[in-house]
Design a protein around this motif. Structure first.
Motif, PDB file in Angstrom:
ATOM      1  N   HIS A 124       4.416   3.417  -8.409  1.00 47.83           N
ATOM      2  CA  HIS A 124       4.442   2.431  -9.495  1.00 47.83           C
ATOM      3  C   HIS A 124       3.247   2.615 -10.420  1.00 47.83           C
ATOM      4  O   HIS A 124       2.213   3.154 -10.030  1.00 47.83           O
ATOM      5  CB  HIS A 124       4.432   1.010  -8.922  1.00 47.83           C
ATOM      6  CG  HIS A 124       5.675   0.651  -8.161  1.00 47.83           C
ATOM      7  ND1 HIS A 124       6.778   0.116  -8.760  1.00 47.83           N
ATOM      8  CD2 HIS A 124       5.976   0.780  -6.847  1.00 47.83           C
ATOM      9  CE1 HIS A 124       7.717  -0.097  -7.855  1.00 47.83           C
ATOM     10  NE2 HIS A 124       7.254   0.296  -6.678  1.00 47.83           N
ATOM     11  N   ASP A 125       3.403   2.118 -11.629  1.00 50.80           N
ATOM     12  CA  ASP A 125       2.322   2.128 -12.613  1.00 50.80           C
ATOM     13  C   ASP A 125       1.605   0.781 -12.558  1.00 50.80           C
ATOM     14  O   ASP A 125       2.109  -0.227 -13.077  1.00 50.80           O
ATOM     15  CB  ASP A 125       2.892   2.371 -14.008  1.00 50.80           C
ATOM     16  CG  ASP A 125       1.818   2.298 -15.099  1.00 50.80           C
ATOM     17  OD1 ASP A 125       0.622   2.247 -14.747  1.00 50.80           O
ATOM     18  OD2 ASP A 125       2.197   2.296 -16.285  1.00 50.80           O
ATOM     19  N   PHE A 126       0.449   0.767 -11.929  1.00 48.17           N
ATOM     20  CA  PHE A 126      -0.357  -0.449 -11.833  1.00 48.17           C
ATOM     21  C   PHE A 126      -1.594  -0.349 -12.722  1.00 48.17           C
ATOM     22  O   PHE A 126      -2.617  -0.973 -12.451  1.00 48.17           O
ATOM     23  CB  PHE A 126      -0.790  -0.687 -10.383  1.00 48.17           C
ATOM     24  CG  PHE A 126       0.333  -0.975  -9.429  1.00 48.17           C
ATOM     25  CD1 PHE A 126       1.454  -1.665  -9.842  1.00 48.17           C
ATOM     26  CD2 PHE A 126       0.267  -0.565  -8.107  1.00 48.17           C
ATOM     27  CE1 PHE A 126       2.498  -1.937  -8.970  1.00 48.17           C
ATOM     28  CE2 PHE A 126       1.297  -0.834  -7.221  1.00 48.17           C
ATOM     29  CZ  PHE A 126       2.425  -1.526  -7.657  1.00 48.17           C
ATOM     30  N   SER A 127      -1.497   0.396 -13.802  1.00 46.04           N
ATOM     31  CA  SER A 127      -2.671   0.654 -14.629  1.00 46.04           C
ATOM     32  C   SER A 127      -3.193  -0.599 -15.329  1.00 46.04           C
ATOM     33  O   SER A 127      -4.357  -0.641 -15.743  1.00 46.04           O
ATOM     34  CB  SER A 127      -2.351   1.735 -15.669  1.00 46.04           C
ATOM     35  OG  SER A 127      -1.253   1.340 -16.486  1.00 46.04           O
ATOM     36  N   GLN A 155       0.805  -1.235   0.000  1.00 45.42           N
ATOM     37  CA  GLN A 155       0.000   0.000   0.000  1.00 45.42           C
ATOM     38  C   GLN A 155       0.834   1.280   0.000  1.00 45.42           C
ATOM     39  O   GLN A 155       0.559   2.200  -0.788  1.00 45.42           O
ATOM     40  CB  GLN A 155      -0.968  -0.004   1.188  1.00 45.42           C
ATOM     41  CG  GLN A 155      -1.859   1.236   1.235  1.00 45.42           C
ATOM     42  CD  GLN A 155      -2.642   1.340   2.526  1.00 45.42           C
ATOM     43  OE1 GLN A 155      -2.796   0.365   3.260  1.00 45.42           O
ATOM     44  NE2 GLN A 155      -3.129   2.537   2.832  1.00 45.42           N
ATOM     45  N   PRO A 156       1.890   1.409   0.839  1.00 48.31           N
ATOM     46  CA  PRO A 156       2.666   2.663   0.807  1.00 48.31           C
ATOM     47  C   PRO A 156       3.393   2.908  -0.514  1.00 48.31           C
ATOM     48  O   PRO A 156       3.865   4.026  -0.751  1.00 48.31           O
ATOM     49  CB  PRO A 156       3.673   2.464   1.955  1.00 48.31           C
ATOM     50  CG  PRO A 156       3.094   1.397   2.823  1.00 48.31           C
ATOM     51  CD  PRO A 156       2.356   0.495   1.897  1.00 48.31           C
ATOM     52  N   LEU A 157       3.474   1.882  -1.379  1.00 49.17           N
ATOM     53  CA  LEU A 157       4.216   2.008  -2.630  1.00 49.17           C
ATOM     54  C   LEU A 157       3.317   2.292  -3.826  1.00 49.17           C
ATOM     55  O   LEU A 157       3.803   2.409  -4.961  1.00 49.17           O
ATOM     56  CB  LEU A 157       5.001   0.712  -2.893  1.00 49.17           C
ATOM     57  CG  LEU A 157       5.907   0.202  -1.758  1.00 49.17           C
ATOM     58  CD1 LEU A 157       6.553  -1.112  -2.158  1.00 49.17           C
ATOM     59  CD2 LEU A 157       6.962   1.234  -1.406  1.00 49.17           C
ATOM     60  N   LEU A 158       2.014   2.389  -3.602  1.00 45.37           N
ATOM     61  CA  LEU A 158       1.084   2.512  -4.724  1.00 45.37           C
ATOM     62  C   LEU A 158       1.365   3.726  -5.604  1.00 45.37           C
ATOM     63  O   LEU A 158       1.257   3.651  -6.832  1.00 45.37           O
ATOM     64  CB  LEU A 158      -0.356   2.566  -4.193  1.00 45.37           C
ATOM     65  CG  LEU A 158      -0.886   1.289  -3.533  1.00 45.37           C
ATOM     66  CD1 LEU A 158      -2.303   1.496  -3.014  1.00 45.37           C
ATOM     67  CD2 LEU A 158      -0.836   0.111  -4.500  1.00 45.37           C
ATOM     68  N   ALA A 159       1.735   4.820  -4.978  1.00 44.20           N
ATOM     69  CA  ALA A 159       1.960   6.047  -5.758  1.00 44.20           C
ATOM     70  C   ALA A 159       3.261   6.009  -6.553  1.00 44.20           C
ATOM     71  O   ALA A 159       3.456   6.819  -7.467  1.00 44.20           O
ATOM     72  CB  ALA A 159       1.967   7.250  -4.818  1.00 44.20           C
ATOM     73  N   TYR A 206      -6.756   1.093  -1.834  1.00 47.12           N
ATOM     74  CA  TYR A 206      -6.402   0.670  -3.197  1.00 47.12           C
ATOM     75  C   TYR A 206      -7.350   1.284  -4.225  1.00 47.12           C
ATOM     76  O   TYR A 206      -6.919   1.734  -5.297  1.00 47.12           O
ATOM     77  CB  TYR A 206      -6.422  -0.862  -3.289  1.00 47.12           C
ATOM     78  CG  TYR A 206      -5.101  -1.489  -2.896  1.00 47.12           C
ATOM     79  CD1 TYR A 206      -4.201  -1.921  -3.864  1.00 47.12           C
ATOM     80  CD2 TYR A 206      -4.733  -1.620  -1.560  1.00 47.12           C
ATOM     81  CE1 TYR A 206      -2.984  -2.484  -3.512  1.00 47.12           C
ATOM     82  CE2 TYR A 206      -3.522  -2.174  -1.193  1.00 47.12           C
ATOM     83  CZ  TYR A 206      -2.648  -2.610  -2.179  1.00 47.12           C
ATOM     84  OH  TYR A 206      -1.434  -3.139  -1.832  1.00 47.12           O
ATOM     85  N   ARG A 207      -8.653   1.298  -3.908  1.00 45.06           N
ATOM     86  CA  ARG A 207      -9.608   1.870  -4.862  1.00 45.06           C
ATOM     87  C   ARG A 207      -9.304   3.340  -5.109  1.00 45.06           C
ATOM     88  O   ARG A 207      -9.334   3.813  -6.253  1.00 45.06           O
ATOM     89  CB  ARG A 207     -11.034   1.707  -4.334  1.00 45.06           C
ATOM     90  CG  ARG A 207     -12.111   2.188  -5.319  1.00 45.06           C
ATOM     91  CD  ARG A 207     -13.484   2.155  -4.705  1.00 45.06           C
ATOM     92  NE  ARG A 207     -13.609   3.087  -3.593  1.00 45.06           N
ATOM     93  CZ  ARG A 207     -13.805   4.392  -3.717  1.00 45.06           C
ATOM     94  NH1 ARG A 207     -13.887   4.948  -4.916  1.00 45.06           N
ATOM     95  NH2 ARG A 207     -13.903   5.157  -2.655  1.00 45.06           N
ATOM     96  N   GLU A 208      -9.001   4.061  -4.044  1.00 47.25           N
ATOM     97  CA  GLU A 208      -8.742   5.484  -4.187  1.00 47.25           C
ATOM     98  C   GLU A 208      -7.416   5.761  -4.903  1.00 47.25           C
ATOM     99  O   GLU A 208      -7.294   6.724  -5.662  1.00 47.25           O
ATOM    100  CB  GLU A 208      -8.742   6.145  -2.807  1.00 47.25           C
ATOM    101  CG  GLU A 208     -10.125   6.149  -2.148  1.00 47.25           C
ATOM    102  CD  GLU A 208     -10.069   6.542  -0.675  1.00 47.25           C
ATOM    103  OE1 GLU A 208      -8.951   6.877  -0.185  1.00 47.25           O
ATOM    104  OE2 GLU A 208     -11.117   6.506  -0.006  1.00 47.25           O
ATOM    105  N   ALA A 209      -6.420   4.885  -4.691  1.00 47.77           N
ATOM    106  CA  ALA A 209      -5.095   5.130  -5.264  1.00 47.77           C
ATOM    107  C   ALA A 209      -4.988   4.673  -6.710  1.00 47.77           C
ATOM    108  O   ALA A 209      -4.412   5.375  -7.553  1.00 47.77           O
ATOM    109  CB  ALA A 209      -4.024   4.433  -4.419  1.00 47.77           C
ATOM    110  N   ILE A 210      -5.544   3.501  -7.031  1.00 47.33           N
ATOM    111  CA  ILE A 210      -5.347   2.957  -8.384  1.00 47.33           C
ATOM    112  C   ILE A 210      -6.662   2.581  -9.068  1.00 47.33           C
ATOM    113  O   ILE A 210      -6.650   2.060 -10.186  1.00 47.33           O
ATOM    114  CB  ILE A 210      -4.408   1.729  -8.361  1.00 47.33           C
ATOM    115  CG1 ILE A 210      -5.013   0.579  -7.544  1.00 47.33           C
ATOM    116  CG2 ILE A 210      -3.043   2.112  -7.810  1.00 47.33           C
ATOM    117  CD1 ILE A 210      -4.191  -0.695  -7.619  1.00 47.33           C
ATOM    118  N   GLY A 211      -7.780   2.831  -8.395  1.00 53.69           N
ATOM    119  CA  GLY A 211      -9.070   2.556  -9.006  1.00 53.69           C
ATOM    120  C   GLY A 211      -9.501   1.107  -8.969  1.00 53.69           C
ATOM    121  O   GLY A 211     -10.491   0.733  -9.605  1.00 53.69           O
TER     122      GLY A 211
END
Length: 553
Positions: A289-292, A283-287, A312-317
């Motif tokens: 990386h590109d997880f698109s 979770q702290p690494l979500l911003a 997760y929903r808020e960070a990467i949808g």
């Protein structure tokens, strides 16, 4: 009158031949000690055929148990098919069991050979002389700088394969009820118990990973199973991926958050699966990386905190897809996806739905029963009861019948030990384990619900709630809390956070701050360890416990 359909066994050779014939071009990537190894399904299939004859060379019995002590790798995947397709039984040894438990399960299963990753030899080799039936140890060289013992029982995997003539033709399993694999429970109470999966149950369970209201695996996907292959067949994903023809990325021994996040990004992974602690770490690494490419995050093993899924929903949808099951259910029994009845809900209400364990997947039946009397409980989302399960991939007994009496009902349903409520649509909401419920003043307090509310505090990394003795109420909740790095938190702040969220008499009587919540061998919170640590803890009568919301004292 009988149907006029062909009688073909539901067996794993079909999974192998389908992958070999249709998906030979698809990639399999393994991260090992030295880097990454890329292969194709066609190359992998050829090695499976070589391994099949290696098992004959080693003189493994026709239905001999073949142990594995390995990470998630393409070599382990070779064993996943070669062993059952030749009629033997794959026994995945949990590398996180205590040494005495490992010895017990290998001897209990009567493993004849164990395939061991080189990096795991320091854990395994000291136990080898206690393994009564093991005649061979085959080393899977993952590049670790670990000395390989000089012993006539020890073989090199690659040398064995190089000398082997590949099996030709088609693998055949005549009886679909033949054992394909076995996995032992994590042994939280007493000795671990053996669950034996048949070819039929494994094939049917694998199909569930392809359904739309689930992981929905397809040929277009790239899948990263972080859940270990030694834990309930990695939730059926290895077989499901081969059936669907997905690309596979296998994380090997390095399952740190940074390593897993890098694999997700680099290989454009679309579906990933792991226990909550994995997703907490990433979770702290979500911003960063590109997880698109990621469309589904499958999570199970223990309840997923709502705050984690929403992060997760808020960070990467992509929120977390919650599943529920256990070793005895192969393990997928329920999955939580939004349904048509949820379309009119607000986002906050949908978050509450996603925090549930969801609906029973096709072919699995569930029911609620009073744990003491066995009386059925209504599906009104208020009444609670023990979940009981039945279906073609639900265990009917344990290997050698040990411990089966208390775990199965007279009419053959599995008693799961999980306590839940079910709404009128059939959606499951886990309240607790029967052994983790807190009986306070004759009323039940669900530790899982308390934990989820505590972990909603922005300064809390993890939380576990256990029962401790109380002079008046018999038991009261003790909250064991891990604070996020760099943050400070007091017990008073934890209680203040909970006050508007739970009934007053549910408030913990004490809060203990700990460095980390201990984990079981499959990554769940080990409340038994906490109960042992705080076994002598006794709280005094408190204001929180003295009066309930409705005035009871």
């Amino acid at each position: 009158m009988l149907g006029l359909m062909q009688d073909r066994p539901l067996a794993l050779p079909h999974v192998f031949h389908r992958a070999e014939e249709y998906f030979g071009h698809k990639p399999i990537v393994t991260a090992d000690v030295t880097g990454e190894i890329s292969t194709t399904v066609a190359e992998w299939a050829q090695r499976v055929r070589q391994l099949a004859t290696v098992l004959d060379t080693l003189d493994i019995s026709a239905d001999g148990r073949v142990g594995t002590f390995a990470w998630n790798t393409s070599r382990h995947l070779e064993l996943y098919l070669a062993v059952p397709c030749t009629g033997r039984v794959l026994h995945t040894l949990n590398i996180r069991l205590f040494p005495e438990q490992l010895v017990y399960v290998a001897n209990h299963a009567e493993d004849e050979v164990v395939f061991v990753d080189r990096s795991l030899l320091p854990l395994f080799w000291p136990l080898v002389d206690k393994l009564e039936s093991v005649r061979h140890v085959v080393v899977l060289d993952d590049g670790a700088d670990v000395e390989i013992p000089t012993d006539p029982r020890v073989h090199d995997y690659e040398e064995l394969l190089a000398a082997a003539t590949p099996f030709e033709g088609r693998f055949e399993i005549a009886d679909e009820n033949t054992a394909a694999a076995m996995c032992y429970t994590s042994g939280t109470t007493g000795n671990p118990k053996g669950v034996v999966y048949s070819h039929r149950s494994t094939v049917l369970h694998s199909l569930i990973t392809l359904i739309a209201d689930g992981a929905a695996l397809s040929e277009r996907d790239v899948v990263l199973p972080v859940v270990p292959m030694f834990h309930a067949n990695a939730w059926g994903l290895p077989y499901g991926c081969l059936l669907a023809g997905t690309g596979l990325v296998l994380p090997g021994p390095n399952m740190t958050p940074a390593a897993v996040a890098a694999l997700l990004e680099r290989h454009r992974v679309t579906v990933a699966a792991g226990v909550p602690t994995i997703w907490m770490g990433i979770q702290p690494l979500l911003a960063d990386h590109d997880f698109s490419a990621l469309r589904t995050i499958l999570c199970g093993g223990s309840a997923v905190p709502k705050v984690l899924s929403e992060a997760y929903r808020e960070a990467i949808g992509v929120p977390i897809l919650h599943a529920w099951g256990m070793t005895e259910t192969s393990p997928i029994a329920t999955m939580c996806t939004l349904r048509t009845q949820h379309e009119s809900l607000t986002e906050a209400e949908r978050a509450d739905v996603r925090a549930r364990q969801g609906h029973a997947v096709p072919l699995v039946d569930i029911r609620l029963a009073d744990p003491a009397t066995g009386e059925p409980q209504p599906w009104d989302d208020v009444a609670t009861g023990e979940i009981q399960a039945a279906g073609p991939w639900i265990a009917s007994e344990y290997y050698r019948g040990e411990g089966s009496g208390a775990q199965f009902t007279e009419d053959g349903w599995l008693r799961t030990g999980d306590v839940a409520s079910v709404d009128r649509y059939g959606s499951l909401r886990i309240v607790d384990r029967t052994k983790d419920l807190i009986k306070s003043g004759g009323e039940w307090i669900g530790s899982v619900e308390l934990e989820n509310e505590i972990m909603a505090h922005p300064k809390v990394a993890e939380a576990a709630v256990i029962a401790v003795p109380h002079p008046k109420w018999v038991e009261r909740p003790l909250a064991c809390v891990v604070v996020k790095p760099g943050e400070t938190l007091t017990a008073e702040e934890v209680i203040a956070h909970l006050e508007p969220r739970v009934a007053r008499w549910w408030l913990p009587d004490a809060v203990e701050f700990i460095d980390e919540v201990p984990k079981t061998s499959v990554g769940k919170f080990s409340k038994r360890t906490l109960r042992e640590k705080f076994g002598g803890y006794q709280v005094a009568a408190s204001a929180a416990a003295s009066t309930t919301d409705d005035g009871r004292t």
